[in-house]
Structure formats: structure tokens, C-alpha cells
Scaffold this motif. Structure first.
Motif, PDB file in Angstrom:
ATOM      1  N   THR A 180       1.046  -1.301   0.069  1.00 31.98           N
ATOM      2  CA  THR A 180       0.092   0.050   0.029  1.00 31.98           C
ATOM      3  C   THR A 180       0.830   1.263  -0.108  1.00 31.98           C
ATOM      4  O   THR A 180       0.336   2.363  -0.602  1.00 31.98           O
ATOM      5  N   ALA A 181       1.937   1.172   0.498  1.00 32.59           N
ATOM      6  CA  ALA A 181       3.203   2.274   0.600  1.00 32.59           C
ATOM      7  C   ALA A 181       3.379   2.944  -0.934  1.00 32.59           C
ATOM      8  O   ALA A 181       3.787   3.771  -1.054  1.00 32.59           O
ATOM      9  N   TYR A 182       3.185   1.971  -1.991  1.00 29.83           N
ATOM     10  CA  TYR A 182       3.570   2.225  -3.251  1.00 29.83           C
ATOM     11  C   TYR A 182       2.530   3.277  -3.787  1.00 29.83           C
ATOM     12  O   TYR A 182       2.784   3.818  -4.862  1.00 29.83           O
ATOM     13  N   ASN A 183       1.406   3.493  -3.352  1.00 26.36           N
ATOM     14  CA  ASN A 183       0.336   4.149  -3.714  1.00 26.36           C
ATOM     15  C   ASN A 183       0.936   5.456  -3.374  1.00 26.36           C
ATOM     16  O   ASN A 183       0.784   5.962  -2.229  1.00 26.36           O
ATOM     17  N   ILE A 184       1.002   6.356  -4.572  1.00 24.73           N
ATOM     18  CA  ILE A 184       1.667   7.879  -4.338  1.00 24.73           C
ATOM     19  C   ILE A 184       0.850   8.564  -5.321  1.00 24.73           C
ATOM     20  O   ILE A 184       0.326   8.323  -6.269  1.00 24.73           O
ATOM     21  N   SER A 185       1.152  10.114  -5.016  1.00 22.27           N
ATOM     22  CA  SER A 185       0.629  11.054  -5.802  1.00 22.27           C
ATOM     23  C   SER A 185       1.450  12.354  -5.703  1.00 22.27           C
ATOM     24  O   SER A 185       2.438  12.317  -5.172  1.00 22.27           O
ATOM     25  N   ASP A 186       1.085  13.367  -6.722  1.00 25.23           N
ATOM     26  CA  ASP A 186       1.986  14.485  -6.560  1.00 25.23           C
ATOM     27  C   ASP A 186       2.173  15.123  -5.185  1.00 25.23           C
ATOM     28  O   ASP A 186       3.439  15.458  -4.878  1.00 25.23           O
ATOM     29  N   THR A 187       1.218  15.262  -4.623  1.00 30.01           N
ATOM     30  CA  THR A 187       1.122  15.939  -3.037  1.00 30.01           C
ATOM     31  C   THR A 187       1.882  15.086  -2.219  1.00 30.01           C
ATOM     32  O   THR A 187       2.388  15.583  -1.276  1.00 30.01           O
ATOM     33  N   SER A 188       1.371  13.730  -2.092  1.00 33.00           N
ATOM     34  CA  SER A 188       1.758  12.927  -1.019  1.00 33.00           C
ATOM     35  C   SER A 188       3.656  12.761  -1.367  1.00 33.00           C
ATOM     36  O   SER A 188       4.112  12.559  -0.361  1.00 33.00           O
ATOM     37  N   SER A 189       3.893  12.599  -2.504  1.00 34.48           N
ATOM     38  CA  SER A 189       5.327  12.382  -2.818  1.00 34.48           C
ATOM     39  C   SER A 189       6.060  13.653  -2.410  1.00 34.48           C
ATOM     40  O   SER A 189       7.165  13.557  -1.784  1.00 34.48           O
ATOM     41  N   ALA A 190       5.433  14.827  -2.616  1.00 35.86           N
ATOM     42  CA  ALA A 190       6.145  16.200  -2.201  1.00 35.86           C
ATOM     43  C   ALA A 190       6.259  16.210  -0.830  1.00 35.86           C
ATOM     44  O   ALA A 190       7.241  16.629  -0.201  1.00 35.86           O
ATOM     45  N   ALA A 191       5.207  15.559   0.054  1.00 37.72           N
ATOM     46  CA  ALA A 191       5.292  15.630   1.556  1.00 37.72           C
ATOM     47  C   ALA A 191       6.440  14.729   1.806  1.00 37.72           C
ATOM     48  O   ALA A 191       6.924  14.938   2.932  1.00 37.72           O
TER      49      ALA A 191
ATOM     50  N   LYS B 162      15.005  -6.758  -3.988  1.00 39.88           N
ATOM     51  CA  LYS B 162      14.870  -7.283  -5.557  1.00 39.88           C
ATOM     52  C   LYS B 162      14.798  -6.534  -6.495  1.00 39.88           C
ATOM     53  O   LYS B 162      14.726  -7.072  -7.843  1.00 39.88           O
ATOM     54  N   GLN B 163      14.356  -5.315  -6.444  1.00 44.77           N
ATOM     55  CA  GLN B 163      13.972  -4.496  -7.324  1.00 44.77           C
ATOM     56  C   GLN B 163      14.755  -4.089  -8.518  1.00 44.77           C
ATOM     57  O   GLN B 163      16.084  -3.524  -8.195  1.00 44.77           O
ATOM     58  N   GLU B 164      14.625  -4.283  -9.789  1.00 44.17           N
ATOM     59  CA  GLU B 164      15.314  -4.115 -10.902  1.00 44.17           C
ATOM     60  C   GLU B 164      15.503  -2.703 -11.106  1.00 44.17           C
ATOM     61  O   GLU B 164      14.381  -1.987 -10.996  1.00 44.17           O
ATOM     62  N   TRP B 165      16.787  -2.124 -11.221  1.00 40.63           N
ATOM     63  CA  TRP B 165      16.781  -0.709 -11.614  1.00 40.63           C
ATOM     64  C   TRP B 165      16.369  -0.518 -12.770  1.00 40.63           C
ATOM     65  O   TRP B 165      16.675  -0.964 -13.810  1.00 40.63           O
ATOM     66  N   ASN B 166      15.520   0.692 -13.348  1.00 37.14           N
ATOM     67  CA  ASN B 166      14.981   0.993 -14.246  1.00 37.14           C
ATOM     68  C   ASN B 166      15.401   2.686 -14.447  1.00 37.14           C
ATOM     69  O   ASN B 166      15.190   3.311 -13.174  1.00 37.14           O
ATOM     70  N   ARG B 167      15.752   3.036 -15.617  1.00 36.92           N
ATOM     71  CA  ARG B 167      16.074   4.524 -15.609  1.00 36.92           C
ATOM     72  C   ARG B 167      14.728   5.286 -15.376  1.00 36.92           C
ATOM     73  O   ARG B 167      14.881   6.424 -14.912  1.00 36.92           O
ATOM     74  N   CYS B 168      13.612   4.757 -16.018  1.00 33.36           N
ATOM     75  CA  CYS B 168      12.311   5.322 -15.650  1.00 33.36           C
ATOM     76  C   CYS B 168      11.311   4.190 -15.404  1.00 33.36           C
ATOM     77  O   CYS B 168      10.992   3.477 -16.144  1.00 33.36           O
ATOM     78  N   ASN B 169      10.721   4.331 -14.332  1.00 31.39           N
ATOM     79  CA  ASN B 169       9.886   3.358 -13.906  1.00 31.39           C
ATOM     80  C   ASN B 169       8.428   3.739 -14.314  1.00 31.39           C
ATOM     81  O   ASN B 169       7.811   4.521 -13.551  1.00 31.39           O
ATOM     82  N   PHE B 170       7.734   3.218 -15.345  1.00 28.85           N
ATOM     83  CA  PHE B 170       6.608   3.879 -15.537  1.00 28.85           C
ATOM     84  C   PHE B 170       5.132   2.864 -15.021  1.00 28.85           C
ATOM     85  O   PHE B 170       4.182   2.909 -15.713  1.00 28.85           O
ATOM     86  N   THR B 171       5.601   1.953 -14.201  1.00 29.21           N
ATOM     87  CA  THR B 171       4.550   1.083 -13.585  1.00 29.21           C
ATOM     88  C   THR B 171       4.012   1.568 -12.199  1.00 29.21           C
ATOM     89  O   THR B 171       3.548   0.889 -11.687  1.00 29.21           O
ATOM     90  N   LEU B 172       4.414   2.692 -11.975  1.00 31.91           N
ATOM     91  CA  LEU B 172       4.322   3.227 -10.592  1.00 31.91           C
ATOM     92  C   LEU B 172       2.544   3.304 -10.244  1.00 31.91           C
ATOM     93  O   LEU B 172       1.969   3.526 -11.283  1.00 31.91           O
ATOM     94  N   SER B 173       2.316   2.731  -9.070  1.00 31.45           N
ATOM     95  CA  SER B 173       1.070   3.343  -8.628  1.00 31.45           C
ATOM     96  C   SER B 173       0.967   4.730  -8.340  1.00 31.45           C
ATOM     97  O   SER B 173       0.761   5.316  -7.241  1.00 31.45           O
ATOM     98  N   TYR B 174       0.719   5.848  -9.371  1.00 32.49           N
ATOM     99  CA  TYR B 174       0.969   7.095  -9.105  1.00 32.49           C
ATOM    100  C   TYR B 174      -0.251   7.889  -9.542  1.00 32.49           C
ATOM    101  O   TYR B 174      -0.974   7.877 -10.987  1.00 32.49           O
ATOM    102  N   THR B 175      -0.687   8.714  -8.921  1.00 31.06           N
ATOM    103  CA  THR B 175      -1.874   9.613  -8.928  1.00 31.06           C
ATOM    104  C   THR B 175      -1.535  10.951  -9.384  1.00 31.06           C
ATOM    105  O   THR B 175      -0.768  11.488  -8.307  1.00 31.06           O
ATOM    106  N   LYS B 176      -1.837  11.553 -10.470  1.00 31.56           N
ATOM    107  CA  LYS B 176      -1.402  12.977 -10.906  1.00 31.56           C
ATOM    108  C   LYS B 176      -2.535  13.897 -10.224  1.00 31.56           C
ATOM    109  O   LYS B 176      -3.831  14.022 -10.757  1.00 31.56           O
ATOM    110  N   ASP B 177      -2.522  14.199  -8.970  1.00 26.79           N
ATOM    111  CA  ASP B 177      -3.670  14.892  -8.285  1.00 26.79           C
ATOM    112  C   ASP B 177      -3.398  16.629  -8.358  1.00 26.79           C
ATOM    113  O   ASP B 177      -4.185  17.357  -7.970  1.00 26.79           O
TER     114      ASP B 177
END
Length: 464
Positions: free
Chosen positions: A136-147, A343-358
Motif C-alpha cells: 500500500t505504501a507504493y500508492n503515491i501522488s503529486d502531493t504525497s510524494s512532495a510531502a 530485489k527491485q530491478e533498476w530502471n532509468r524510468c519506472n512507468f509502472t508506478l501506482s501514481y496519481t496525478k492530483d
């Protein structure tokens, strides 16, 4: 000072153990590193479920006096290692000496660490080597990421009290243009509320920043017209038929759809991040979207390591292959202090994030910040069509700032490096906007010498 910070350290310290270490050598870099590199994790959130990874490099000039920069790469989900290696950090890949299985690193003479201390942060969670201990901690948004980034910075400064007095700037490019002003507002609000530690916030910088997705994309068509990619006749017809709105298109407006299809034909082979470079899309076109409005980093949505390197034409994406090989090497991860078991594989850009653009339009945050005593530097590579300079200038002008100087060129080694303009408000806030002539979406990647000169002059309060 440290004894005064001990109670605060206990108050906001990590519930789980923090981890940091000085890295003196790295696989692929010959000899000891000629700069001071620290890497580590800082836990954020109520139970420290989010562990944010960072690279900290001290200024090569005067760590005590030079500014402290927090650097965020865009995406969302692009690792700060990309900004470190390909943009403003003191090491880069030596392409002439590297092989497909053995990337070689070399010193970057145009690193911003020549004039500043820099924290490169893998944020939001799920980016680079940052991870969460719960799903659940992978659920993130613009405002929560900034916080979370604000919390990271508070904790980092408590554990690095010698940098509390350094002028602090929040910096980054691309999609970080959305979260940077939110972070700066959080810091400013904390200062005004007396929240500890008291940070010496001075300002922020943003390169080719995303501000409002829809508006940024809409400006691609007028930009393409200015750059002679779309004819005057087609542009004027499209503007009339689409009522000036290239995003919210009425599906029954046949004339507008026909015009936009013609625009698509003009732009479908254009590399969005730099209009003069080859377009090397390795994914099938998504026909549910207009080709000209495809995402900024669409070519990175595939496993780039598995794509064979082509001899003709050269593609910028080929430069990025080494970062995947290097950052996923077990010896490199051990040297960097990446935690075992992640074990997370490093990616230059991870586009599978659970990310909400709020935050759909970040201008409201700039309006708030323009009432404070702050400095801002906004720059655009002028050959970037993904976030055109016209879009950035448009929202800057919407702030109704006072014009303090005319649009004028600035120089590096006698050559025009770009064009800048200065705005201010209430004698407290000032904003410098500049183009980087010939640069693409991540300007320092294309014009490192010019961007270092820009950074050095601006941080030193000199005219560009």
C-alpha cells in the motif's frame, strides 16, 4: 550545534535503521573517485514504510559555502541516477571505451558539483533504488510524494547539520516541475510555522518543467509552426477549425480531426525531446492517441536493454543502455550500498508506478511562491517539443510579474548560449527565465558547458 539537534533527531528519526556510507570507488570508474560521494536511505512515513535512496555529492569547490541543491529527475518515476550521470553529476559513461557488458565511467568536467553540493534523490517511492516495505505504501501522488520529499529533507539535514546554513535550492527537470513548487511551499510553510530544523531556503530551479499536461501538449502545435515543422497555412486552418483547442477535440468536428491528422503526419517522425535528432521509437504507435501528443518518454516504455543497438541512425536511447547494465550489476549495487533483499530491478524510468496525478496545474503554487522572498530559475532547451519553451513562457507571464529586463542573449566563450529575461514581484521574489540554445528536453544533457555556466552565474547572483 549538534547537541541542540539531538532532541529533534530523536523526534523525527527513522523508526527503522537509516543507512549511509561514503563511497570511495565504483566499478567502471578508474581509481578512487575524485569527489566525495555518500549514498544511503532515509525512511519516511508514519512507520517508515517508504525508504528513499539518495546520492549526495559535496561541492568540489567549497562545501561549507556553496549552495545545497536537492535534485529530482522527472517521470514521474525516473531515477536521479539518470540526472547524475547524463546531466549534472561528476561522472558519465565513456562511450568510446565501454563495451556492451562493461560500461566505463569517466569524470564530467561540466558537473554542477563544481559549484554546489547536490542531493540526488530517487523519488517518488518505486523510483531507482527507493522502495516500500508494504504494497500500500507504493500508492503515491503529486502531493504525497512532495510531502515525503519534504520529510526526507528534514531528516537528512538533521543528520547533516553542517549543511543547515547553506543556501538551499530545490531543483530538477521535466515532470519534477509539478512537484518542485509543492515541495518549496511545504518548506516555506514549515519555516513560517517554526518547524525544525529551520532551513535556509533561497529558491528553486526547473528545467523544461511540466506544469499543466494539457496546456504543455497544446503548445506543441504552435511551437512546431514557429520551427517550420508545420506550415503557416496548416497551422492557421487547424487553429480556426479546432477553435484554438488542440486537446479537447469534439469527435464530431471532422475538419479539426482532418487538420490534426495532417499535423500528425508532419510530426510523427520528430523526436519529441530534440527536434534535430533521429526519432527511434521502438514501440508500435498507439493509434488511440494523436501521434503528436504522445508521451514525453514513450520510447522508454520498453526494455531498452533487449533492443539491438543500431549502427544507422544513431539514437540517443542507445546512450541509456549502459545505465541499465551498470546499475543492475551486483558489484555496483554493493558499492552503492543498495540494500540486499530489495530485489527491485533498476530502471532509468519506472512507468509502472501506482501514481496519481492530483495536481493538474502547478501554476497555483507558483502564484503562492511569488508572494514570498524567493528566487527562481526556469530554463528551457529551445529544441524540445515535448515541453515547448512557449508553454513555459505562457504560465510565467500569467503570474503578472514585473518585467525587470528585456529579452536578451547571454554568452559562453563569446557565443550565444541562450536568451534570458528577468521578472520580479514586490522587490522580494524574482524569476529568471532563459532558453538554452540548441538544447533538448533535459538541457544539461545536450549543452553541459552552457548549463554549468548558467548555474554558476545564477547561484552566484551574477547576470547570465
Amino acid at each position: 550545534m549538534l547537541h541542540l539537534l539531538l532532541p529533534l533527531l530523536l523526534l523525527i528519526s527513522n523508526v527503522g535503521p537509516s543507512q549511509s556510507a561514503i563511497v570511495e570507488s565504483l566499478p567502471g570508474f578508474p581509481g578512487e573517485l575524485p569527489f566525495k560521494l555518500e549514498t544511503g536511505y532515509v525512511g519516511v512515513g508514519e512507520l517508515e514504510e517508504v525508504q528513499l535512496f539518495y546520492y549526495f555529492i559535496e561541492s568540489e569547490r567549497s562545501p561549507k559555502d556553496d549552495p545545497l541543491l536537492l535534485w529530482l529527475t522527472g517521470g514521474p518515476g525516473c531515477s536521479s541516477l539518470s540526472g547524475l550521470i547524463y546531466e549534472i553529476g561528476p561522472m558519465q559513461f565513456d562511450f568510446s571505451s565501454s563495451s556492451g557488458t562493461k560500461p566505463i565511467l569517466k569524470y564530467n568536467p561540466y558537473s554542477w558539483t563544481k559549484v554546489a553540493n547536490i542531493i540526488f534523490l530517487d523519488a517518488p517511492v518505486g523510483t531507482g533504488f527507493s522502495y516500500a516495505t508494504t504494497s500500500t505504501a507504493y500508492n503515491i501522488s503529486d502531493t504525497s510524494s512532495a510531502a515525503q520529499t519534504y520529510e526526507f529533507l528534514r531528516k537528512w539535514l538533521v543528520s547533516h547539520p553542517s549543511f543547515l546554513a547553506n543556501p538551499l535550492y530545490v531543483t530538477g527537470d521535466s515532470y519534477s516541475g509539478v512537484v518542485i513548487p509543492i515541495i518549496v511551499k511545504n518548506i516555506q510553510d514549515g519555516i513560517e510555522a517554526g518547524r525544525q530544523p529551520q532551513m535556509n531556503l533561497v529558491g528553486y530551479t526547473m528545467g523544461n518543467p511540466v506544469t499543466c499536461d494539457k496546456k504543455d501538449v497544446s503548445f506543441r502545435i504552435p511551437y512546431a509552426n514557429k520551427m517550420a515543422l508545420v506550415s503557416d497555412e496548416l497551422y492557421e486552418t487547424t487553429k480556426i477549425d479546432c477553435n484554438g483547442d488542440f486537446q479537447n477535440v469534439d469527435p464530431t468536428n471532422g475538419a479539426c480531426l482532418t487538420d490534426l491528422e495532417m499535423v500528425s503526419l508532419c510530426l510523427e517522425k520528430i523526436y519529441l525531446q530534440h527536434i534535430l535528432e533521429p526519432s527511434c521509437n521502438v514501440v508500435s504507435p498507439n493509434h488511440t492517441r494523436l501521434k503528436w501528443s504522445r508521451s514525453i518518454l514513450e520510447e522508454d516504455t520498453v526494455d531498452i536493454v533487449s533492443v539491438p543497438q543500431q549502427s544507422r541512425p544513431w539514437c540517443r536511447s542507445a546512450n541509456y543502455i549502459y545505465s541499465y547494465i551498470w546499475a543492475n550489476d551486483e558489484k555496483v549495487r554493493e558499492a552503492l550500498g543498495v540494500r540486499e533483499g530489495t530485489k527491485q530491478e533498476w530502471n532509468r524510468c519506472n512507468f509502472t508506478l501506482s501514481y496519481t496525478k492530483d495536481v493538474l496545474d502547478a501554476v497555483v503554487y507558483h502564484e503562492y511562491l511569488s508572494e514570498k522572498t524567493l528566487r527562481a530559475l526556469v530554463y528551457s532547451g529551445d529544441h524540445d517539443i515535448s515541453i515547448p519553451y512557449m508553454s513555459t513562457l505562457d504560465w510565467i507571464r500569467s503570474l503578472n510579474l514585473t518585467l525587470k529586463g528585456s529579452w536578451s542573449p547571454w554568452f559562453v566563450e563569446g557565443q550565444i548560449a541562450g536568451y534570458s529575461i528577468l521578472y520580479s514581484k514586490n522587490s522580494k521574489y524574482d524569476l529568471t527565465y532563459t532558453t538554452i540554445k540548441g538544447a533538448g528536453h533535459t538541457a544539461p544533457e545536450y549543452k553541459p558547458k552552457q548549463c554549468l555556466a548558467m548555474a554558476d552565474r545564477w547561484f552566484s547572483y551574477y547576470p547570465l
